[in-house]
Scaffold this active site. Structure first.
Site, PDB file in Angstrom:
ATOM      1  N   ASP A 117       0.766  -1.065  -0.145  1.00  0.00           N
ATOM      2  CA  ASP A 117       0.134  -0.250   0.061  1.00  0.00           C
ATOM      3  C   ASP A 117       0.927   1.301  -0.040  1.00  0.00           C
ATOM      4  OD1 ASP A 117      -2.293   1.303   0.017  1.00  0.00           O
ATOM      5  OD2 ASP A 117      -2.787   0.999   2.024  1.00  0.00           O
ATOM      6  N   CYS A 407      -9.311  24.526  29.217  1.00  0.00           N
ATOM      7  CA  CYS A 407      -8.234  23.719  29.066  1.00  0.00           C
ATOM      8  C   CYS A 407      -8.320  22.658  30.296  1.00  0.00           C
ATOM      9  CB  CYS A 407      -6.764  24.420  29.536  1.00  0.00           C
ATOM     10  SG  CYS A 407      -5.317  23.228  29.729  1.00  0.00           S
TER      11      CYS A 407
END
Ligand code: IVH
Length: 671
Positions: A117, A407
């Site tokens: 691939d 955050c």
């Protein structure tokens, strides 16, 4: 050394290194250590510099890249590059076999090969030398990428003795091993760059790069599987594979000759599971009729041969429950969402987590809801991917998953730059994972390579309040007694750590610059910046325009650098590091002057050149006693101009009446 001795040594070393390259990259059986190989290569490179007239144009020293391709030239294929028909199940293969049987009867064989691939490549050899490498393109014509392909070690640039014809074409698949993919993709993420989705994309993205030195940094490999010659040299495909192997090409050893379709099906079943143990990706099996005259009899359809077909593996897919989405904060502040899954077996390993890439993946593409049942697949990545949601199993009333707004580590509101996929925590001075991550990056092998200090120790030292900035490492010796009292480190390990920190003061400027962890300043960019600006003061003073004048520095990198240095705290930190004795000036390369013809003359090199990289031209100037300046002033003697030079530079040089010369004119001045 006399010229004759040099000639002999260059010849012997070239042959020896070519054999070692073959042993290592094709046979995977090296017979000398990497260190000894590098030493020999260095020796050869030195001899070639001193006696360029004896250097083999295909020398093993040439694979390091350096040539720049401005635009890839389109080349027509001598034989069209066709594709293969695909099959997805046993029945379709049995149908294929019946069609073949109808045309040929029972007396034929198949060759089964792995279907790699990557991207297909056509290599032309003339008189035993690699003359051209061309991508598949549209099958009729492709891009000439010879310069990039020359950096692939397993592709021979020059063949040894062999019964090959003067002109032949050989085709194969260029690909990247999974380990290299993981490592380089991690590096990209660390540098704030967009990672590649799988090794195939990484390999084809690499082939499109214009700077072959960067291509050389991204290790690619190539398996060859098809020989094309004017006259047919062999009776069967199998024989031709054996022959090209003996000519020095990398041919996969897993191929098998099969007498009938049951053997083909056995081969397929075996590789459907075994493929997960390979070091590279395959996406199926290619089945080819072995005998060339039988291939001819079967012929072609408009798009593909009738004598071959591919069997595509089903990507292994399982269903599992989404337990939660958690978020990680990297050293640059980028927030990465991760899907935590109910553990499930997939392709031989237990999967507990899947990448989610970014916010859009959660809220737009997958529209994930709490406790959704998801389909998970393994592609090229080691960490699997969520393909879709099984909506039939969504629980009534399940809430959509909302992306976090603050955050997870320091609760600062997250930001997203217009046009970018990732959300960032801007609190780089106070957000623990960013602080720790930056210091871990700094001590890392590729940056300052500090012995005696690891990621965990950095974390402990931070948590115990010993370090918050990189510069704190260099005053850590003042706290040696308190470190001992902690009871976590023995005296010996403290001493080793402090020794390692002290030694890091000798690391060259480019390592320090990379270690600072400026967004988009990876190893290569750091090297280019140091080569161009030479000192931290020049770099800090550079405007975005001056930065983009340096090789490979684009607008995005320039902006990130100016932003970084505009920040007072960063400048203070650099000052502290400078006082501690870190290197902020490029090491003077010891150059043996080839001549002093450019002595007292100064040059600026700008633009793109066909035959040389800018660094090569710089070396030529410096080796002949010339000086490279970083900006145009009345002191400048010559501006060496290539293509695509900035108009501002040109105008300034013209205003100051500075002679503008080409690379050819520069070299003519030497002769
Ligand atoms: S033979 C006439 N053999 O698969 C086509 N192809 O779908 C001859 N590939 O373009 C191709 N492994 O890029 C062949 N062992 C193998 C292969 C292989 C991968 C790729 C190749 C080709 C595509 C066809």
């Amino acid at each position: 050394m006399s010229p004759n001795e040099a000639k002999d040594q260059i010849k012997t070393l070239t042959a020896e290194l070519r054999q070692h390259t073959y042993n290592y990259y094709v046979l995977a059986m090296p017979t000398i250590s990497d260190y000894d190989f590098d030493k020999k290569l260095e020796h050869l490179s030195e001899l070639e510099k001193q006696f360029p007239e004896f250097a083999d144009p295909e020398s093993p020293t040439q694979v390091v890249g350096g040539d720049i391709t401005k635009e890839f030239v389109t080349v027509k294929h001598r034989w069209p590059m066709l594709s293969l028909g695909n099959t997805y199940n046993e029945q379709e293969l049995i149908d294929f076999d019946q069609r073949i049987r109808k045309a040929l009867g029972d007396n034929f064989e198949y060759v089964c090969e792995l279907k790699f691939d990557g991207l297909s490549m056509s290599l032309t050899y003339e008189n035993g030398k690699l003359a051209r490498a061309v991508t598949r393109g549209d099958g009729t014509q492709g891009d000439e990428v010879t310069t990039n392909v020359r950096t692939i070690h397993s592709i021979p640039k020059k063949l040894g003795e062999g019964n090959y014809p003067d002109l032949f074409e050989i085709r194969g698949e260029v690909f990247m091993h999974l380990k290299a993919f993981e490592r380089l993709n991690k590096e990209r993420i660390d540098n704030g760059e967009v990672p590649y989705a799988n090794p195939r994309n990484f390999a084809s993205g690499t082939m499109k790069l214009q700077d072959s030195a960067e291509v050389a940094r991204r290790p690619l490999d190539c398996f060859l599987y098809g020989l094309y010659t004017e006259k047919t040299l062999f009776k069967t495909h199998w024989e031709s594979l054996e022959a090209v192997k003996s000519w020095g090409f990398h041919v996969d050893n897993h191929s098998r000759l099969c007498g009938n379709i049951s053997e083909v099906l056995e081969f397929i079943a075996k590789w459907d599971t075994e493929r997960h143990n390979l070091s590279y990706d395959i996406d199926g099996i290619v089945i080819k009729v072995n005998n060339y005259s039988q291939q001819q009899e079967l012929g072609f359809t408009a798009k593909s041969p009738r004598w071959a077909i591919s069997y595509k593996f089903k990507a292994e897919r399982v269903e599992t429950e989404l337990l939660a989405v958690t978020y990680q904060v990297g050293r640059t502040g980028a927030v990465t969402p991760v899907a935590n899954l109910k553990p499930v077996l997939l392709a031989g390993t237990t999967v507990k987590r899947a990448t989610l890439h970014n916010a859009d993946e959660i809220t737009e593409r997958l529209k994930l809801h709490e406790h959704d049942t998801v389909y998970v697949e393994k592609g090229g990545e080691i960490i699997p991917k969520i393909i879709s949601v099984n909506l039939d199993k969504r629980q009534p009333g399940a809430k959509p998953i909302a992306y976090i707004t603050h955050c997870p580590a320091c609760n600062t509101p997250l930001l997203r730059t217009e046009g970018e996929a990732a959300w960032y925590c801007p609190n780089d001075e106070g957000c623990p994972p960013q602080i720790v991550g930056k210091m871990q990056h700094y001590i890392g092998r590729k940056a300052m390579n500090i012995d005696g200090l690891g990621d965990e120790t950095i974390e402990t030292l931070y948590r115990q309040g010993f370090i918050k900035h990189i510069s704190d490492l260099y005053i850590l010796h003042e706290s040696a007694d308190e470190l001992k009292k902690l009871g976590r480190f023995g005296e010996k390990s403290i001493n080793n750590m402090l020794d390692g920190i002290e030694k890091s003061k000798q690391q060259p400027f480019e390592k320090v610059l990379f270690g600072l962890g400026i967004r988009y300043v990876g190893e290569t960019v750091a090297r280019k910046l140091v080569a161009h600006f030479k000192t931290i003061d020049n770099l800090m003073a550079a405007t975005a325009e001056e930065l983009t004048a340096a090789e490979e520095i684009g607008g995005r990198i320039a902006e990130s650098i100016t932003e970084y240095f505009a920040y007072e705290n960063h400048r203070e930190e650099i000052e502290k590091l400078r006082v501690c004795g870190l290197q902020f000036i490029a090491e003077e390369k010891e150059v043996t002057l080839a001549s002093d013809k450019f002595s007292g003359q100064s040059f600026i090199i700008s633009g793109v050149f066909e035959k040389y990289s800018r660094d090569e031209l710089k070396d030529i100037i410096e080796q002949n006693g010339g000086k490279i300046l970083s900006s145009i002033s009345a002191k400048l003697n010559y501006l060496v101009a290539g293509d695509n030079m900035g108009p501002a530079k040109l105008e300034k040089a013209n205003k100051l009446n500075i002679p503008i010369i080409s690379d050819d004119e520069l070299l003519a001045m030497l002769s």
